[in-house]
Each structure stands twice: as structure tokens, then as C-alpha cells.
Design a protein around this motif. Sequence first.
Motif, PDB file in Angstrom:
ATOM      1  N   ARG A  71       5.043   9.687  -2.179  1.00 16.70           N
ATOM      2  CA  ARG A  71       6.102   9.598  -1.177  1.00 16.70           C
ATOM      3  C   ARG A  71       5.752  10.299   0.140  1.00 16.70           C
ATOM      4  O   ARG A  71       6.016   9.791   1.216  1.00 16.70           O
ATOM      5  N   GLY A  72       5.199  11.494   0.010  1.00 18.63           N
ATOM      6  CA  GLY A  72       4.945  12.288   1.204  1.00 18.63           C
ATOM      7  C   GLY A  72       4.019  11.627   2.216  1.00 18.63           C
ATOM      8  O   GLY A  72       4.005  11.981   3.390  1.00 18.63           O
ATOM      9  N   LEU A  73       3.243  10.668   1.767  1.00 19.25           N
ATOM     10  CA  LEU A  73       2.320  10.000   2.687  1.00 19.25           C
ATOM     11  C   LEU A  73       2.992   8.883   3.472  1.00 19.25           C
ATOM     12  O   LEU A  73       2.491   8.439   4.499  1.00 19.25           O
ATOM     13  N   VAL A  74       4.126   8.428   2.971  1.00 21.02           N
ATOM     14  CA  VAL A  74       4.790   7.308   3.643  1.00 21.02           C
ATOM     15  C   VAL A  74       5.641   7.846   4.791  1.00 21.02           C
ATOM     16  O   VAL A  74       6.505   8.696   4.591  1.00 21.02           O
TER      17      VAL A  74
ATOM     18  N   VAL B 192       0.843  -1.201   0.000  1.00 19.06           N
ATOM     19  CA  VAL B 192       0.000   0.000   0.000  1.00 19.06           C
ATOM     20  C   VAL B 192       0.875   1.247   0.000  1.00 19.06           C
ATOM     21  O   VAL B 192       0.657   2.182  -0.785  1.00 19.06           O
ATOM     22  N   GLN B 193       1.900   1.266   0.869  1.00 17.68           N
ATOM     23  CA  GLN B 193       2.805   2.421   0.912  1.00 17.68           C
ATOM     24  C   GLN B 193       3.400   2.688  -0.472  1.00 17.68           C
ATOM     25  O   GLN B 193       3.541   3.836  -0.888  1.00 17.68           O
ATOM     26  N   ASN B 194       3.739   1.622  -1.166  1.00 20.36           N
ATOM     27  CA  ASN B 194       4.367   1.761  -2.489  1.00 20.36           C
ATOM     28  C   ASN B 194       3.404   2.313  -3.533  1.00 20.36           C
ATOM     29  O   ASN B 194       3.827   2.760  -4.591  1.00 20.36           O
ATOM     30  N   ARG B 195       2.106   2.287  -3.222  1.00 18.01           N
ATOM     31  CA  ARG B 195       1.103   2.815  -4.143  1.00 18.01           C
ATOM     32  C   ARG B 195       0.774   4.275  -3.849  1.00 18.01           C
ATOM     33  O   ARG B 195      -0.037   4.874  -4.555  1.00 18.01           O
TER      34      ARG B 195
END
Length: 248
Positions: free
Chosen positions: A168-171, A162-165
Motif C-alpha cells: 500500500r505504501g508505494l501507491v 501493478v499498483q495492486n501488486r
Amino acid sequence: MRETARNCSRWRLAALAGAAALVAALAGACGFEVAPAAPGAQGTRVATPAPASQESPPGKVDENEFQEDVRTAETITDDYWRRHWERLFTGSYSSPRVVGLYNGRDPGSTPTCDGEPLERDNAAYCPAGDFVAWDAHLMRSGYARGDAWVYLVIAHEWGHAVQNRLRRGLVSPAAELQADCLAGAVLYGSSDDGTLKFEDGDEQELVDAFQVIGDKAPWTKPGDHGSSVQRLRSFSRGGENGVRACFT
Ligand SMILES: [Zn+2]
């Protein structure tokens, strides 16, 4: 844990109370020594042994039940993200490829990620191949202590997919703790949705699992998983407050 077709709304309260209770269970046990990330090793148990459950006794793995739990955890997790994605994020959800169980002791059959074989006794999301996979020995040895293990590991690795989808700023820089948070959101969220039912002993199994997989040191830099307490706290935050709480 088991799959359920029934919609049982009373689980909402039970789940919330449960997630909070997980933190409470550890709050009084912050001083314990945590086994390093060696899931085959004996973790220090917190409090009393798990209450009796209707599942197989600890230490004994029923192969059919094991395989079924792995499949159920994969299905439940994928379904959760498919069901909720558009309410949470932009775009639409695409499933990672599920390589699933692999034998990390057999170099010939171990999947490779970006040219490197996956680690023995580990579970992984491979960004290069966009797939998730779990070493069968790791999963069986954890499962011997209780089925909640496979749900936790699978929901955590899916969290990395999910992070990879996401942009960047959300991870979070603490990506591992965020993956734990997403795992909590998925498992308790599925319970809320009525697709997964927690059984007696599952929550104790989750507490025990975090003691086994927690790092010795707390989170300080990307790549660290964080201590058991930090990991359980993140998991519980997702469990109590849902996916959005993993992005604050
Ligand atoms: Zn991870």
C-alpha cells in the motif's frame, strides 16, 4: 507505434527529448479548456495538427491494424513488466488476466467486476478479478485520432494492476497520476528496450489524448485523474526517468 524486433539504441535520446518536448508542448497552453472525460468528444487541439505519418489517416480505422495494435500494446506492456519487475520490486511479476476488448453497449457481454458491469466507454483494471479490459468503442474512437491512444490507455490500466501488486505504501494517493507515470515509463522504456518504436506523429497524438482524457479540475483527492497538464506531466516524468520516478 509499432512493434520492433530491432534494437535501436538511438531511441534512447530520441525518447528523452520527446518526453521533455511533450511537457514543453503543453507549457504554453495551460489556459485551454479541457473536454471532460468523454473520449468520443472533440478535445481542444494544441498547436498545429499532427504531422503527416505513415499510418492510416485520422478518422479512419482499419480494423485489422486496430486489433493488431491492441494486441501489440497488451504484449509490449506485459513484457515490459515481466522483463523489469525483479530489478524494481520484490517478488516476481504475475500478469493480470487480459479480458481485452468488450462491447459496453451490450449488457449481455460486458464483463463484470465485483458483480458490477464495467462502464460503457471506459477502460478498467478490476482488482476483484485481477483483469484488464477496454471498451471497444472507446478504443476505436480514440484510435481514429491515432494509434498512440490504445498504447496509452492499455499501459495506464496496466499501471493500476501493478499498483495492486505493490504494498500500500508505494501507491500514491494520486493513484491516477501515478498510473500515467507508469504508462510513460512503460512506453518510453519499451522504446529504450527496442521493443516499441515511436513513429512520426505519435507524440502529438499523446498530447492530444491527454487533452481529451484530462479532468476539468486538477488533482485534489484520490480518484481524480488530474488535469491534462498534470496527467501529461506525470506521463512525461515516467517517460524521462523511468519507473522509479513514479514512486518519489
Ligand atoms: Zn486510471
